[in-house]
Design a protein around this motif. Structure first.
Motif, PDB file in Angstrom:
ATOM      1  N   ASP A 162      -3.437 125.534  49.475  1.00  0.00           N
ATOM      2  CA  ASP A 162      -3.414 124.267  48.744  1.00  0.00           C
ATOM      3  C   ASP A 162      -3.957 123.132  49.601  1.00  0.00           C
ATOM      4  N   SER A 163      -3.550 123.091  50.871  1.00  0.00           N
ATOM      5  CA  SER A 163      -3.976 121.995  51.745  1.00  0.00           C
ATOM      6  C   SER A 163      -5.492 122.020  51.958  1.00  0.00           C
ATOM      7  N   GLU A 164      -6.047 123.212  52.107  1.00  0.00           N
ATOM      8  CA  GLU A 164      -7.501 123.330  52.297  1.00  0.00           C
ATOM      9  C   GLU A 164      -8.248 122.948  51.022  1.00  0.00           C
ATOM     10  N   ARG A 165      -7.710 123.322  49.881  1.00  0.00           N
ATOM     11  CA  ARG A 165      -8.359 122.963  48.623  1.00  0.00           C
ATOM     12  C   ARG A 165      -8.285 121.449  48.397  1.00  0.00           C
ATOM     13  N   ARG A 166      -7.118 120.857  48.780  1.00  0.00           N
ATOM     14  CA  ARG A 166      -6.974 119.413  48.630  1.00  0.00           C
ATOM     15  C   ARG A 166      -7.981 118.677  49.521  1.00  0.00           C
ATOM     16  N   HIS A 167      -8.138 119.171  50.740  1.00  0.00           N
ATOM     17  CA  HIS A 167      -9.103 118.556  51.676  1.00  0.00           C
ATOM     18  C   HIS A 167     -10.535 118.682  51.124  1.00  0.00           C
ATOM     19  N   ALA A 168     -10.854 119.831  50.553  1.00  0.00           N
ATOM     20  CA  ALA A 168     -12.184 120.027  49.981  1.00  0.00           C
ATOM     21  C   ALA A 168     -12.419 119.062  48.826  1.00  0.00           C
ATOM     22  N   LYS A 169     -11.365 118.840  48.017  1.00  0.00           N
ATOM     23  CA  LYS A 169     -11.495 117.929  46.880  1.00  0.00           C
ATOM     24  C   LYS A 169     -11.707 116.492  47.355  1.00  0.00           C
ATOM     25  N   ASN A 170     -11.007 116.116  48.410  1.00  0.00           N
ATOM     26  CA  ASN A 170     -11.192 114.784  48.983  1.00  0.00           C
ATOM     27  C   ASN A 170     -12.632 114.572  49.439  1.00  0.00           C
ATOM     28  N   ILE A 171     -13.199 115.577  50.109  1.00  0.00           N
ATOM     29  CA  ILE A 171     -14.591 115.486  50.574  1.00  0.00           C
ATOM     30  C   ILE A 171     -15.531 115.342  49.387  1.00  0.00           C
ATOM     31  N   ALA A 172     -15.301 116.167  48.327  1.00  0.00           N
ATOM     32  CA  ALA A 172     -16.168 116.126  47.149  1.00  0.00           C
ATOM     33  C   ALA A 172     -16.134 114.756  46.492  1.00  0.00           C
ATOM     34  N   VAL A 173     -14.927 114.166  46.376  1.00  0.00           N
ATOM     35  CA  VAL A 173     -14.797 112.859  45.733  1.00  0.00           C
ATOM     36  C   VAL A 173     -15.452 111.766  46.579  1.00  0.00           C
ATOM     37  N   GLU A 174     -15.278 111.840  47.902  1.00  0.00           N
ATOM     38  CA  GLU A 174     -15.892 110.855  48.790  1.00  0.00           C
ATOM     39  C   GLU A 174     -17.423 110.892  48.665  1.00  0.00           C
ATOM     40  N   ILE A 175     -17.959 112.084  48.606  1.00  0.00           N
ATOM     41  CA  ILE A 175     -19.415 112.210  48.499  1.00  0.00           C
ATOM     42  C   ILE A 175     -19.899 111.733  47.137  1.00  0.00           C
ATOM     43  N   ALA A 176     -19.151 112.075  46.073  1.00  0.00           N
ATOM     44  CA  ALA A 176     -19.546 111.646  44.733  1.00  0.00           C
ATOM     45  C   ALA A 176     -19.557 110.126  44.609  1.00  0.00           C
ATOM     46  N   ALA A 177     -18.765 109.447  45.428  1.00  0.00           N
ATOM     47  CA  ALA A 177     -18.700 107.985  45.379  1.00  0.00           C
ATOM     48  C   ALA A 177     -19.822 107.308  46.142  1.00  0.00           C
ATOM     49  N   LEU A 178     -20.619 108.084  46.910  1.00  0.00           N
ATOM     50  CA  LEU A 178     -21.706 107.486  47.681  1.00  0.00           C
ATOM     51  C   LEU A 178     -22.738 106.873  46.757  1.00  0.00           C
ATOM     52  N   GLU A 179     -23.397 105.828  47.254  1.00  0.00           N
ATOM     53  CA  GLU A 179     -24.375 105.104  46.446  1.00  0.00           C
ATOM     54  C   GLU A 179     -25.541 105.997  46.016  1.00  0.00           C
ATOM     55  N   ILE A 180     -25.932 106.941  46.882  1.00  0.00           N
ATOM     56  CA  ILE A 180     -27.098 107.773  46.557  1.00  0.00           C
ATOM     57  C   ILE A 180     -26.859 108.638  45.324  1.00  0.00           C
ATOM     58  N   PHE A 181     -25.583 108.878  44.978  1.00  0.00           N
ATOM     59  CA  PHE A 181     -25.279 109.695  43.803  1.00  0.00           C
ATOM     60  C   PHE A 181     -24.942 108.847  42.574  1.00  0.00           C
ATOM     61  N   GLN A 182     -25.114 107.539  42.698  1.00  0.00           N
ATOM     62  CA  GLN A 182     -24.978 106.696  41.521  1.00  0.00           C
ATOM     63  C   GLN A 182     -26.311 106.625  40.777  1.00  0.00           C
ATOM     64  N   ARG A 183     -27.340 107.108  41.460  1.00  0.00           N
ATOM     65  CA  ARG A 183     -28.662 107.171  40.826  1.00  0.00           C
ATOM     66  C   ARG A 183     -28.889 108.568  40.253  1.00  0.00           C
ATOM     67  N   LYS A 184     -29.937 108.705  39.481  1.00  0.00           N
ATOM     68  CA  LYS A 184     -30.257 109.989  38.866  1.00  0.00           C
ATOM     69  C   LYS A 184     -30.728 110.972  39.930  1.00  0.00           C
ATOM     70  N   LEU A 185     -30.270 112.216  39.819  1.00  0.00           N
ATOM     71  CA  LEU A 185     -30.682 113.235  40.777  1.00  0.00           C
ATOM     72  C   LEU A 185     -32.155 113.556  40.595  1.00  0.00           C
ATOM     73  N   SER A 244     -26.055 122.347  41.423  1.00  0.00           N
ATOM     74  CA  SER A 244     -25.822 121.080  42.109  1.00  0.00           C
ATOM     75  C   SER A 244     -25.418 120.000  41.113  1.00  0.00           C
ATOM     76  N   LYS A 245     -26.118 119.944  39.986  1.00  0.00           N
ATOM     77  CA  LYS A 245     -25.791 118.939  38.967  1.00  0.00           C
ATOM     78  C   LYS A 245     -24.374 119.156  38.414  1.00  0.00           C
ATOM     79  N   LYS A 246     -24.022 120.422  38.225  1.00  0.00           N
ATOM     80  CA  LYS A 246     -22.690 120.740  37.702  1.00  0.00           C
ATOM     81  C   LYS A 246     -21.605 120.357  38.710  1.00  0.00           C
TER      82      LYS A 246
END
Length: 583
Positions: free
Chosen positions: A531-554, A562-564
């Motif tokens: 659970d702890s490793e999955r939670r850490h992975a989810k935190n990383i995914a959310v942090e990256i999704a919040a980056l400005e470069i992903f607010q634009r179209k891929l 990747s899109k999914k």
């Protein structure tokens, strides 16, 4: 009942008739092929007898060939006959061919039988060519002295060129190549260069449009200059043709390098220029060129070994035997090493199965000759390993460098990592990385990775990830990718990322890099072991999704997975409050 004529025939006559009907009657293609075989043998007399048989000629100098039926010759037939005359060096017989073609064309009204560019190219190439039949040469009044198809004078070749132009036939690069070769055989380099100038004037009148096989004419001119001692002219032609938009080919490079290596003294600087051009164009040296370069490199190595003396306990190169004050005690790369190195670079572009064997054999030959390889030589071995994916040999090379006291540089480590990537061996890539960033010897400078090096290590993981369906292996690789990302954020000293040469902002602006990390984090969140490793992975995914470069179209190159993954992470970002995150 109707009885056919065949049924009424005698059985023996019927059998004979059936054999005749089933027989293969030679056509013009068969006759041309047969004539071409005799042309390659230089037997112009038999080739002419085939033409006579095709025309049904009688009472001529050459008899008719048996088994050849009456067949209408084509322009290919006549050109093949001219080629037979060329191969045998029979200029007189070759000059009869255009007349035969013109007469036949006038008789039949078929203008396609008139001489063409190939006809005149063959005739020009026949000038000043040695006869293969010595007896005929002795009896030939045209060439009783020289023993060649025409005197050692290229005037006949230029006369033929003017004749074809007057007949409205446009010479091509092959024609001018033949003309320049004639001048070379006559040892008239001035006329060879004049032939090249005529070609360039023709090209200028055609608005600079390239001629067919124009490179052949330039190559012939370079070859003529090189053979006749005009080495500087050959070098200028090599450079000028590139400025004129004509790219030298491997034959051009071979001709020029041959004259450079035979020059006295050897033109080493220009030879290296040719080898570097070959490397850029990915030309592999032919057997003759390779052998010549190997011989010269061996000679240079032996010469340099003889010029080594000891001064103050150190080996130095003896520049002038009679003036010991001129000794150069600074380290310098010897000509032999440079030549071996450039030759290895050219061989690497030969991407076949035995490429790595050739490169390693050349390296061993260099060592046997007494030349001491430098880091550039070892890096070429590593590059060969990278191209072939032989990661075990790459590790052997690194160990050999360590044993020889050669310190690997950044290029060394990158080539070794590329070998691991090609072999899909992330475990070995990590071992190479650890050795580079934390060397065992204290006096060795540690490898300070840059952003591109970190991306290369990531690509090792990604390549292996894409080529395995094993759940445990995929989970392990995803965890390694996240560990690498965590190391960038924390400036991990263990991974050698603490030097400041890798900027977090720079990496987070790299969309491809961050997308690969995002995919791994999403996958690990779904399939992680705890659970702890999955939670850490989810935190990383959310942090990256919040980056400005992903607010634009891929970009369009982004794949469906990747899109999914990005969409899922953005959903988490919008609906999930994660621990230590943004509430």
């Amino acid at each position: 009942v109707r009885i056919s004529k065949k049924q009424m025939m005698d059985p023996l006559e019927l059998q004979k008739l059936e054999k005749e009907e089933d027989a293969i009657v030679p056509d013009v293609i068969f006759c041309n092929t047969l004539m071409n075989a005799y042309a390659k043998l230089g037997d112009h007399q038999t080739a002419r007898s085939i033409l006579n048989a095709m025309l049904g000629a009688t009472g001529v100098t050459f008899p008719c060939h048996e088994g050849i039926p009456l067949t209408d010759p084509t322009v290919v037939t006549y050109n093949t006959l001219a080629d037979a005359c060329k191969q045998s060096g029979e200029l007189g017989a070759a000059l009869e061919v255009p007349e035969l073609m013109t007469n036949h064309a006038n008789l039949t009204g078929d203008k396609t039988l008139l001489p063409d560019a190939r006809t005149y190219t063959i005739l020009i190439s026949t000038v000043a060519r040695k006869k293969t039949n010595v007896k005929e040469a002795k009896n030939d009044p045209i060439d009783m002295k020289s023993g060649s198809g025409g005197e050692k004078d290229p005037d006949m070749a230029f006369a033929l060129l003017n004749r074809m132009i007057n007949e409205g036939i446009t010479p091509n690069g092959v024609t001018y190549c033949a003309l320049i070769d004639v001048c070379s055989r006559c040892r008239r380099v001035d006329l060879a260069l004049n032939g090249l100038r005529i070609m360039l004037k023709q090209k200028s009148k055609a608005s600079g449009k390239a001629l067919f096989n124009e490179v052949g004419a330039w190559t012939a001119a370079i070859n003529a200059c090189g053979k006749l001692g005009r080495v500087d002219s050959a070098i200028r032609l090599f450079r000028t043709m590139q400025i004129s938009g004509v790219k030298p080919n491997s034959v051009t490079c071979g001709c020029l390098s041959d004259c450079l290596l035979k020059a006295t003294p050897i033109r080493m600087t220009e030879t290296l220029e040719v080898l570097q051009y070959m490397k850029k164009e990915e030309f592999v040296p032919g057997e003759v060129m390779y052998t010549s370069l190997m011989g010269i490199a061996l000679t240079l190595a032996e010469k340099e070994n003889r010029s080594v003396i000891t001064k103050d306990g150190l080996q130095v190169n003896l520049i002038d035997k009679f003036d010991l004050t001129s000794l150069d005690t600074e380290d310098r790369t010897t000509e032999a090493i440079v030549l071996y190195t450039e030759l290895m670079r050219c061989l690497i572009h030969d991407r076949n199965d035995d490429m790595i064997l050739k490169v390693f054999l050349l390296f061993q030959e260099m060592r046997n000759a007494g030349a001491t390889p430098d880091v550039a030589c070892y890096n070429l071995l590593l590059r060969a390993c990278a191209f072939s994916g032989d990661v075990q040999k790459a590790q052997d090379v690194l160990r050999r460098m360590d044993a020889d006291g050669i310190e690997p540089n950044r290029a060394s480590w990158r080539e070794a990592l590329r070998a691991a990537k090609k072999a899909m061996r992330s475990d070995i890539a990590e071992s190479i990385w650890d050795t580079a960033v934390t060397p065992e010897q204290k006096d060795v400078t540690p490898f300070m990775p840059k952003a591109s090096d970190v991306e290369l290590l990531l690509n090792v993981y990604v390549r292996e990830l894409r080529n395995t369906n094993n759940h445990e292996v995929r989970s392990l690789l995803n965890s390694k990718i996240m560990r690498l990302y965590d190391g960038i954020i924390s400036k991990s000293e263990e991974l050698g990322l603490h030097h400041g040469s890798v900027s977090v902002d720079e990496m987070e602006e790299n969309q491809d890099f961050m997308l690969a990390v995002l995919r791994s984090a999403v996958s690990y969140e779904l399939h992680g072991p705890t659970d702890s490793e999955r939670r850490h992975a989810k935190n990383i995914a959310v942090e990256i999704a919040a980056l400005e470069i992903f607010q634009r179209k891929l970009p369009s190159r982004a794949d469906r997975a990747s899109k999914k993954a990005l969409q899922l992470a953005q959903n988490w970002l919008n609906s999930y409050s994660y621990e230590g995150g943004w509430g």
